[in-house]
Structures are given as structure tokens and as C-alpha cells.
Design an enzyme around this catalytic site. Structure first.
Site, mmCIF file in Angstrom:
data_model
loop_
_atom_site.group_PDB
_atom_site.id
_atom_site.type_symbol
_atom_site.label_atom_id
_atom_site.label_comp_id
_atom_site.label_asym_id
_atom_site.label_seq_id
_atom_site.Cartn_x
_atom_site.Cartn_y
_atom_site.Cartn_z
ATOM 1 N N SER A 123 -10.658 0.740 3.098
ATOM 2 C CA SER A 123 -9.497 1.378 2.471
ATOM 3 C C SER A 123 -8.667 0.314 1.781
ATOM 4 C CB SER A 123 -8.652 2.094 3.526
ATOM 5 O OG SER A 123 -7.378 2.435 3.013
ATOM 6 N N SER A 124 -8.055 0.682 0.675
ATOM 7 C CA SER A 124 -7.263 -0.296 -0.068
ATOM 8 C C SER A 124 -5.998 -0.715 0.679
ATOM 9 C CB SER A 124 -6.885 0.255 -1.443
ATOM 10 O OG SER A 124 -6.177 1.480 -1.322
ATOM 11 N N CYS A 125 -5.676 -0.039 1.790
ATOM 12 C CA CYS A 125 -4.501 -0.436 2.573
ATOM 13 C C CYS A 125 -4.730 -1.750 3.313
ATOM 14 C CB CYS A 125 -4.107 0.656 3.555
ATOM 15 S SG CYS A 125 -5.258 0.866 4.923
ATOM 16 N N TYR A 152 -4.194 0.874 11.214
ATOM 17 C CA TYR A 152 -5.402 1.337 10.519
ATOM 18 C C TYR A 152 -5.965 0.227 9.639
ATOM 19 C CZ TYR A 152 -8.311 4.163 7.376
ATOM 20 O OH TYR A 152 -9.365 4.675 6.641
ATOM 21 N N LYS A 156 -9.674 -1.729 9.745
ATOM 22 C CA LYS A 156 -10.586 -1.794 8.603
ATOM 23 C C LYS A 156 -10.896 -3.247 8.216
ATOM 24 C CE LYS A 156 -11.591 2.457 7.690
ATOM 25 N NZ LYS A 156 -12.994 2.916 7.756
ATOM 26 N N HIS A 195 -3.049 13.115 3.114
ATOM 27 C CA HIS A 195 -2.537 12.150 2.150
ATOM 28 C C HIS A 195 -1.743 12.870 1.067
ATOM 29 C CE1 HIS A 195 -5.800 9.747 4.015
ATOM 30 N NE2 HIS A 195 -4.962 8.754 3.811
#
Length: 326
Positions: A123-125, A152, A156, A195
């Protein structure tokens, strides 16, 4: 050591045999189901798919046993515990523990079973909250994470590093791709865990159905976000696997972002809601901007093809179909 010296983007094999044993973990989720659709449309028929009732990915012994018995040639890891800002912030321990457990079971289990080819969906987070824009892959671990989804993101990042370590220590072709914000068929429209884009679709639809004059959007509307239609992501994943991508972390996105205000206006137009938007500034905005640099994957010959409005229209049609089915 030889593997560690290879540059990103190295292709080491040819196309996947149509008879190859391909496992998609999380095949009922939005991403996993899109990968299955893409594989099936590409003529792949030997897919290893298990529901949660059939295989609990939190159970290490069960996961390792499944992989040892089935020995897939390829493994896509699309399984994860996911949610929006509220869910990430409220269930921090659950998001950290369950995602760590799922990815560790699958990645280490795959190695133990002799699986050579694996793709981990992140995920880009994972990138720092305030890193330069657009976000390059090398910005990973260069600054603090966004606080609301830090657990989270840490999980990842651990998955990315486990894949990198399996590459370097064991020579496995385990790669990680980082998609931007995703939307599309089979999305989650539960307002407590969804989201932003699916939440906007549901809010606009219900406001229209009730005849409301307005609907509420969290935050100020000023943050900028990039959105990728999930079938485009699935196409990128299969494209990379077919071409034997064996490189470092790779962003997958459109390279274009919009404000939440612009996004909400597009959703209103697609849904046909004629009222107005009210912004609840007491709710968090999250990261001010999150746009991925997609130069690496573009150099490999892939780019997204679904325009945002078209993707939202498809998503709304899927949402309405699901509503009728319920």
C-alpha cells in the site's frame, strides 16, 4: 550476492505457462478477485483458490501445510486486513498483528515449500507522511509515517522487507508492488470501514435516494489523492509476473491526482445527485498529498488505461448491482 547486485527491472524468465499452478491469496477481496479475473481472461485455468473458511491465513500450520501440499508455481498475495482512516485508527492492534501474521505465514511458507515466484501487494501508505511528491520508491523509510494508519503501514513495510530478504538470502523471486488508492468492483461500501471513494459513492447514492439537499464529506476537501481502477492494478500484476519482473519495490498508479473536493464533485455527477456537499472539518484529512511516481513501471512498458470518471461509473454500477442483490 549476485541477486543483490541486480538493478530493479531485471527480467529473468519468459511468459507463464497457461497450465501453471497459480495461487491468489485473498481471491474474494477487491484486489484478489480482480487478479483472478485478469488471469482467467488470459487463459490461465489452474488457479489455487481457498476461502477463509477453507484456509485461515492467520493459522501458520494450516498455511504452511497448504503451500507444501499444493506447491504453486506462482503466488499473488492480495490478502490483508484493510480499511479506511477510521478503521485503521480505531483497530490499530488488529491491523498490525493480523497483517504481520498473514504475510509472514504466506511468504515464509512459500519459501519453505520451494515456491520461487511470489508477488506481495502493499500500500502506498508505507511512504512517509510528508515525503516529496510524486513519491519515488526510494523514499521508503526516510521519514515518519501518517499517524492514523501507522500500524497498517508498518505491517506492509515488514512484508516488503521480508520479500527483499528472501531475494537476497535465498535467491527467491519475491517482489513487492505498491498500488496507490484503489477502487472498483467488489469494493467495501461499509461507511465505518471503507476508503474515501466507495464511501462517497454510497453517501451520494443514499442522499439522492432520500431526496436530501446535501451530503457530508469528511475533512476539508483539500487533500490530494491518486486513484487506480482495480482491474488496471490486476493487469499490472500479471504483466509484471508474465515478464519475469525480478526487481526492487515498484509503484503502481496513474501518476495523476485530484483533490477530495474534485473527487466528490465527480461522484455527484456520476450518481446524479443534485444537492450540495458539506465538509466536516472536525474529521481528519489524513496525509495532505499522496501521488506515486510511476516512472519505473512506465519504463517497463505498462500504464493505467481507465480514466477516473469511467472507473467511478463502473464502480457505481457494481454498487447498485450489489444493492439489488441484497
Amino acid at each position: 550476492e549476485e541477486r543483490a547486485r541486480r538493478p530493479w527491472g531485471t527480467a529473468v524468465t519468459g511468459a507463464i505457462a497457461r497450465s501453471a499452478r497459480i495461487c491468489v491469496a485473498g481471491h474474494r477481496g477487491m484486489v484478489g478477485s480482480a487478479i483472478v479475473r485478469r488471469l482467467q481472461s488470459g487463459g490461465y485455468t489452474n488457479l489455487l483458490l481457498r476461502t477463509r473458511a477453507e484456509l485461515d491465513l492467520l493459522d501458520q500450520r494450516a498455511v504452511h501445510g497448504f503451500l507444501a501440499e499444493q506447491r504453486p508455481d506462482y503466488l499473488f498475495i492480495a490478502a490483508a486486513k484493510v480499511g479506511g482512516i477510521q478503521a485503521n485508527n480505531q483497530y490499530r492492534a488488529d491491523f498490525l498483528y493480523q497483517n504481520l501474521q498473514i504475510e509472514a505465514n504466506l511468504i515464509h511458507g512459500a519459501h519453505a515449500a520451494g515456491v520461487q515466484r511470489l508477488m506481495f501487494l502493499g500500500s502506498s501508505c508505507i511512504y512517509p507522511r510528508d515525503c516529496p511528491q510524486p513519491i519515488k520508491e526510494e523514499y521508503l523509510l526516510t521519514g515518519p509515517l501518517e499517524a492514523t494508519n501507522e500500524p497498517y503501514a508498518i505491517a506492509k513495510i515488514a512484508g516488503v522487507k521480508l520479500c527483499e530478504s528472501c531475494q537476497r538470502q535465498y535467491g527467491r523471486q519475491y517482489v513487492s508492488v505498491m498500488p496507490t488508492n484503489l477502487y472498483g468492483p467488489n469494493d467495501n461500501y461499509d461507511l465505518s470501514t471503507s476508503h474515501v471513494l466507495p464511501a462517497l459513492i454510497r453517501k451520494a447514492h443514499e442522499a439522492k435516494a432520500r431526496g436530501d439537499a446535501e451530503f457530508v464529506v469528511w475533512g476539508s476537501g483539500t487533500p490530494r489523492r491518486e486513484f487506480l481502477y482495480v482491474d488496471d492494478l490486476a493487469d499490472a500484476c500479471v504483466y509484471l509476473m508474465e515478464r519475469g519482473y525480478d526487481g526492487e519495490l515498484l509503484n503502481v498508479g496513474t501518476g495523476v491526482d485530484v483533490t477530495i473536493r474534485e473527487l466528490a464533485a465527480t461522484v455527484m455527477d456520476v450518481v446524479g445527485f443534485g444537492g450540495r456537499i458539506v465538509y466536516d472539518r472536525s474529521k481528519p484529512d489524513g496525509t495532505p498529498r499522496k501521488l506515486l511516481d510511476v516512472g519505473r513501471i512506465a519504463a517497463l512498458g505498462w500504464k493505467a488505461c481507465t480514466p477516473l470518471r469511467e472507473g467511478i461509473a463502473r464502480s457505481y454500477a457494481d454498487f447498485r448491482h450489489a444493492e439489488v442483490a441484497r
